[in-house]
Design an enzyme around this catalytic site. Sequence first.
Site, mmCIF file in Angstrom:
data_model
loop_
_atom_site.group_PDB
_atom_site.id
_atom_site.type_symbol
_atom_site.label_atom_id
_atom_site.label_comp_id
_atom_site.label_asym_id
_atom_site.label_seq_id
_atom_site.Cartn_x
_atom_site.Cartn_y
_atom_site.Cartn_z
ATOM 1 N N GLY A 1 -4.061 -6.802 -18.039
ATOM 2 C CA GLY A 1 -3.423 -7.928 -17.364
ATOM 3 C C GLY A 1 -1.967 -8.115 -17.713
ATOM 4 O O GLY A 1 -1.619 -8.406 -18.866
ATOM 5 N N LEU A 2 -1.103 -7.940 -16.719
ATOM 6 C CA LEU A 2 0.326 -8.195 -16.878
ATOM 7 C C LEU A 2 0.781 -9.199 -15.808
ATOM 8 O O LEU A 2 1.412 -10.205 -16.100
ATOM 9 C CB LEU A 2 1.112 -6.868 -16.765
ATOM 10 C CG LEU A 2 2.642 -6.969 -16.831
ATOM 11 C CD1 LEU A 2 3.100 -7.390 -18.221
ATOM 12 C CD2 LEU A 2 3.277 -5.616 -16.495
ATOM 13 N N GLY B 1 -8.569 7.459 19.407
ATOM 14 C CA GLY B 1 -9.452 6.290 19.420
ATOM 15 C C GLY B 1 -10.445 6.317 18.274
ATOM 16 O O GLY B 1 -10.781 5.280 17.687
ATOM 17 N N GLU C 1 1.055 -1.408 -9.333
ATOM 18 C CA GLU C 1 1.742 -0.833 -10.501
ATOM 19 C C GLU C 1 3.207 -0.550 -10.212
ATOM 20 O O GLU C 1 3.735 0.512 -10.523
ATOM 21 C CB GLU C 1 1.009 0.422 -11.003
ATOM 22 C CG GLU C 1 -0.337 0.050 -11.606
ATOM 23 C CD GLU C 1 -0.991 1.168 -12.386
ATOM 24 O OE1 GLU C 1 -0.275 1.943 -13.039
ATOM 25 O OE2 GLU C 1 -2.222 1.262 -12.323
#
Lengths: 389, 246
Positions: A134-135, A350, A373
């Site tokens: 976690g940053l 398609g 990132e």
Amino acid sequence: MQLVAEDSLNIGFDETENQKMIAQMVKDFGEKEIRPKMMEWDETQEFPVEVFKKMGELGLMGVLVPEAYGGSGFGYLEYITAIIGISKIDGSIGLSLAAHNSLCTNHILQFASEEQKQHYLPKLATGEWIGAWGLTEPNTGSDAGNMRTVAVQDGDYYVINGAKNFITHGKSGNVAVVIVRTGERGDSHGMTAFIIEKGTPGFTSGKKENKLGMRASETAELIFTDCRVHKSQMIGSLGDGFVQALKVLDGGRISIAALSVGIAQGAYEAALAYSQQREQFNQAISKFQGISFKLAEMATKVEAAKLLTLRAGDLKNRGKSVTKESAMAKLYASEIAVEVANDAVQVFGGYGYIKDFPAEKYYRDAKLCTIGEGTSEIQKLVISRSLLK
Amino acid sequence: MKILVCITHVPDTTSKINFTDNNTRFNTAGVQFIIGPYDDYSLARAIEIKEATPGATVTVLNVGPADTEPTIRKALSVGADDAVRINAEPTDSFFVAKQIAEHAKSIGYDLILMGRESIDYNSGVVHGIVGELLGWPSVSPVMKLDIEGTKAKLAREIEGGKEFLEVNLPFVAGCQEPIAEWKIPNMRGIMSARTKPLKVVEPVSVDSGVKLQQFELPPPKGAVKMIAADNVAELVTLLKNEAKVL
């Protein structure tokens, strides 16, 4: 710094026997365990934890971790091969694999104490535990130095308050490495990294994001409310967190570059095969120059991106600085992944727009690569800084 | 217990087959080679037996030139202990069986496993010939194999059903699914495969009675004609005049 034996270094970037075996292994695994269910995971946004446990058994959750800590002990070239191979099949599994290996696990591998390594690396490298890192915060993405999540010392503990968002494995992760502010805002030495285990009081996860692509890869919020973390959980010294994070991201960019190459290669190969089967005006559409030239461009871009990525990986193996080279690889590979996936949808016509055919998923998944990132713009900032210094 | 697993080095099942030198040689350009899928099942079962039997070892053997070594290393990466390559171009089933039997005599194995057939020439007779040359029983196609002391319990497919057998060791078995599930190597297996012993042995000379003259590809499949379910007359006419099978 990751140094490998001399015979793992490979100047010409021809695939070594090990890389060929790894490519075959991840292909066999992915075709059996990922492809049959990936559209279901994509549809329901299920993060298939059991796939990561199986990848752990194969040694894919700790590719760069030395054998002494329960890892596979390979270098970056083998790591790149593994990420490309998985991402060719499903980018979202590739993303989670990359994040686990290169962010959480690699942060501990590069900067944690011997005691912390012995405690966490065997669990992470074998896939027994899934890692998060976690940053980013809701208000500070590229401008991470201004983060608001704060740790305040209280005796032998640090009390953390705040939130991290867009965190891969934010809910399912068993452990997270989190960078929080311990000093002044904007001071690059005012942030510190902590290892925080799931279940620590005050540490919870919040909303799981509903994403455009990479839908089988879990992205969620980490919330800290008076979360008390013992000082023994600190990685390195007080104030080292941001500098460590930037170094982790230097390697992380190689991961995202490999992820991008995998997605681009998967999209290109799908378009190549389809163009040879699909007939219009009594011939395969690959016979039309409008299609064949597009295929030529796609293949060239994939090759160039792969070489830049391997080049960055090779420098990393040699323990050299890769700040510029990994940013170049990440910038180019992610941009061409979006272009090639876009071209693949066009070749499918398609059928490229519907979910029964593979092109649309590559198209949705690819876009993460120019954002996660470090956006392409941040990569240009990193590259130009090193050009102009 | 010493187990020998004989593997073939064969084109991937999706390879495009064509020939060179006036249709006398298989064109290997651009072809990816794999362990014969049936051999791969026998290898997987051998590894399972090894893991359940203290002291057991698995040796893999291939009769082929040096370029089969990556295929042999793949077998080592999933858990075989060592390997032998008989350095010769495999010309026919008897030649291959003779090489295997001569090697087996020199070592003394308790069990020889291989696929029920290769997927290139598909002759499906090598296990039988090896058994004959060694004076051992041979059984094929074996779908279940359990070792119990000096005996093995086998199940094999026969016309219209299954046959359950008990065989004394040593013996030769040609294997097929569901004897075991194919094994995917792990990273550690891949790393250790490079350092496991791979012995190269020169072949014994064999007076081979077979000489290859020419290859021929089957005629391309024609377009399918759809006939309405109630139009029996047209079906009969087509079978008579076009397919010429009536």
